[in-house]
Design an enzyme around this catalytic site. Structure first.
Site, PDB file in Angstrom:
ATOM      1  N   TYR A  16       0.793  -1.254   0.000  1.00  0.00           N
ATOM      2  CA  TYR A  16       0.000   0.000   0.000  1.00  0.00           C
ATOM      3  C   TYR A  16       0.818   1.293   0.000  1.00  0.00           C
ATOM      4  CZ  TYR A  16      -3.659  -3.182   1.812  1.00  0.00           C
ATOM      5  OH  TYR A  16      -4.533  -4.205   2.014  1.00  0.00           O
ATOM      6  N   TYR A 144     -15.030  -5.324   3.537  1.00  0.00           N
ATOM      7  CA  TYR A 144     -13.636  -5.632   3.202  1.00  0.00           C
ATOM      8  C   TYR A 144     -13.358  -7.048   3.704  1.00  0.00           C
ATOM      9  CZ  TYR A 144      -8.627  -5.899   2.911  1.00  0.00           C
ATOM     10  OH  TYR A 144      -7.351  -6.318   2.592  1.00  0.00           O
ATOM     11  N   LYS A 279      -5.943 -13.104  12.310  1.00  0.00           N
ATOM     12  CA  LYS A 279      -5.455 -11.989  13.116  1.00  0.00           C
ATOM     13  C   LYS A 279      -5.216 -12.358  14.583  1.00  0.00           C
ATOM     14  CE  LYS A 279      -7.202  -8.249  10.152  1.00  0.00           C
ATOM     15  NZ  LYS A 279      -6.040  -7.558   9.647  1.00  0.00           N
TER      16      LYS A 279
HETATM   17  N1  PMP Z   1     -11.438  -9.985   6.644  1.00  0.00           N
HETATM   18  C1  PMP Z   1     -11.445  -8.895   7.406  1.00  0.00           C
HETATM   19  C2  PMP Z   1     -12.702  -8.490   8.078  1.00  0.00           C
HETATM   20  C3  PMP Z   1     -10.282  -8.145   7.566  1.00  0.00           C
HETATM   21  O1  PMP Z   1     -10.311  -7.028   8.317  1.00  0.00           O
HETATM   22  C4  PMP Z   1      -9.093  -8.571   6.933  1.00  0.00           C
HETATM   23  C5  PMP Z   1      -7.772  -7.816   7.079  1.00  0.00           C
HETATM   24  N2  PMP Z   1      -7.823  -6.533   7.503  1.00  0.00           N
HETATM   25  C6  PMP Z   1      -9.140  -9.717   6.144  1.00  0.00           C
HETATM   26  C7  PMP Z   1     -10.317 -10.419   6.028  1.00  0.00           C
HETATM   27  C8  PMP Z   1      -7.911 -10.199   5.425  1.00  0.00           C
HETATM   28  O2  PMP Z   1      -6.988 -10.698   6.304  1.00  0.00           O
HETATM   29  P1  PMP Z   1      -5.452 -10.857   5.870  1.00  0.00           P
HETATM   30  O3  PMP Z   1      -4.908  -9.479   5.761  1.00  0.00           O
HETATM   31  O4  PMP Z   1      -4.842 -11.642   6.974  1.00  0.00           O
HETATM   32  O5  PMP Z   1      -5.443 -11.585   4.577  1.00  0.00           O
END
Ligand code: PMP
Length: 444
Positions: A16, A144, A279
């Protein structure tokens, strides 16, 4: 430090940040608790939990120990045709904590793959039962779900996805309960969650073609830190039941206490059919993800017919190091009263952020669990965000950094989301700084 940054600049490509005006990356060499330490000795409070992953603080002794112990036993083995104690133990410990009825754990390695697995699982679930027409997914506005092609498809169209439209599969999109910007122009105080009608109408006309409804329960993250009324989440579950479609909860961000409950679905006391986790799963230590589902969905894949097999598996699926840390993280939830700590943090966020509503640029204050959000507007009447605020994100991030805070606003959305181990003193200190910077916003 110059040397590290110079070498970084020569060889690395960061996510990014290709804008020519982007600041140099922070050279972080050490971290402990809520603090990150730069090579030149600066102490910076991790105000966004290192992209929302860290929960118990950096370099937690119990997590370090679990990682080292596991590394000395088994670092990795493939998970097709093999199993190992950390994978089994993590599933055993996690399932009782998950929303009721979720009883099968499928491992992968990041949030995007957790979502992709969920979509593939849902699609094939219907196919395995002869329902080949169910190919559509419904997602929400402001969604997202990740950056891979499969997880970008249900994500809201944005600058993140614009270049890749030709690769994405079509989804149908329903209204999100973004009360500050109500899609129906209603007043949240008197509304009856009328925005659910958008999802209801789509299901009414298309249900027989729909494989699943994908949502981020209670808190839509990257799309603008939108906090939901719990009645919307209840309504999604009811509609999915009524029209017999799968409900997929992407709790990659909201899972593991971020919204004040272990899982956001608990706010509405509902269970999805499939839940996506990553996460906080490993407390911010290692890439690991889970897509967990109900026994009935798992059973639909069991067959002597190979075409019914779920063909999805990554090299690092169920990595034992990640699983071992995740088990230790769940133990910390019990032994260190983590949910109570989040409640204390939430209380401080509410008390300290709400008065900022009176500032000229603060349109709305939202708080849920360990996340405090300020939505900035240029005009409180029409809630416009243009003009001065259109470039405020990076400027604010730079300003926060000068005050020792790592905070990366999402455009006009400023949010503070520290690891749960932050003390009330540290929280108040950080909020003092945030309040001062937002008060003096015009000087930036
Ligand atoms: N789903 C949600 C709700 C997220 O907030 C994120 C990452 N911010 C993801 C999926 C994707 O996760 P990753 O970055 O570990 O691929």
């Amino acid at each position: 430090m110059q040397d590290l940054l110079k070498r970084d600049k020569t060889y690395l490509w960061h996510p990014y940040t290709q804008m020519l005006t982007a600041p140099a990356p922070l050279p972080i060499v050490k971290a402990k608790g809520v603090y990150l330490y730069t090579e030149d000795g600066r102490e910076i409070l991790d105000g966004i939990s290192s992209w929302w992953v860290n929960i118990h603080g950096h370099s937690h002794p119990k997590l370090n120990e679990a990682l080292a112990n596991q590394a000395n036993k088994l670092e990795h083995v493939l998970f097709a045709g093999c199993t190992h104690p950390p994978a089994v133990e993590l599933a055993e410990k996690l399932i009782p904590l998950l929303p009721k009825g979720i009883s099968r754990v499928f491992y992968s390695d990041n949030g995007s793959t957790a979502v992709e697995v969920a979509l593939k699982m849902a699609l094939q679930y219907w196919q395995n039962q002869g329902q080949h027409n169910r190919k559509l997914f419904i997602a929400l506005h402001y969604a997202y779900h990740g950056d891979t092609v499969g997880s970008m498809s249900p994500s809201e169209e944005s600058v993140f996805t614009a270049s890749f439209q030709s690769l994405l599969f079509p989804v149908i999109r329903a209204d999100a309960p973004y009360c500050y910007r109500c899609p129906l122009g209603l007043d949240p105080k008197t509304c009856k969650i009328d925005c659910l009608s958008s999802l209801a109408n789509l299901l009414e006309t298309k249900a027989k073609e729909v494989a699943g409804v994908l949502i981020e329960p209670m808190l839509q993250g990257a799309g603008g830190m939108i906090v939901w009324p719990k009645e919307f989440l209840e309504g999604v579950r009811k509609l999915c039941d009524k029209y017999n479609v799968l409900m997929i909860a992407d709790e990659v961000f909201t899972g593991f206490g971020r919204t004040g409950k272990m899982f956001a679905c608990e706010h509405a006391d509902i269970s999805p059919d499939i839940i996506c986790l990553s996460k906080g799963l490993t407390a911010g230590y290692l890439p690991l993800a889970i897509t967990a589902t109900k026994e009935s969905i798992y059973q639909a894949f069991l067959s002597e017919d190979r075409r019914k097999t779920f063909f999805h598996g990554h090299s690092y699926t169920a990595n034992p190091l990640g699983c071992a840390v995740a088990i230790a993280s769940l133990e910390i939830f019990q032994t260190e009263n983590v949910l109570e700590k989040i409640a204390v943090l939430e209380n401080i966020l509410v008390n300290r952020l709400n008065p900022l509503k009176n500032l000229p640029f603060v349109g709305e204050v939202r708080v849920i669990g360990g996340v405090g959000i300020l939505e900035l507007v240029t005009n409180k009447e029409n809630r416009d965000t243009g003009g001065y605020l259109s470039t405020i994100g990076p400027k604010l991030a730079a300003k926060f950094l000068t005050e020792g805070l790592l905070i990366r606003p999402l455009g006009n959305i400023v949010y503070f989301m520290p690891p749960y181990v932050i003390t009330p003193e540290q929280t108040n200190l950080a909020l003092d700084k945030i309040a001062k910077i937002i008060t003096d916003l015009e000087k930036i």
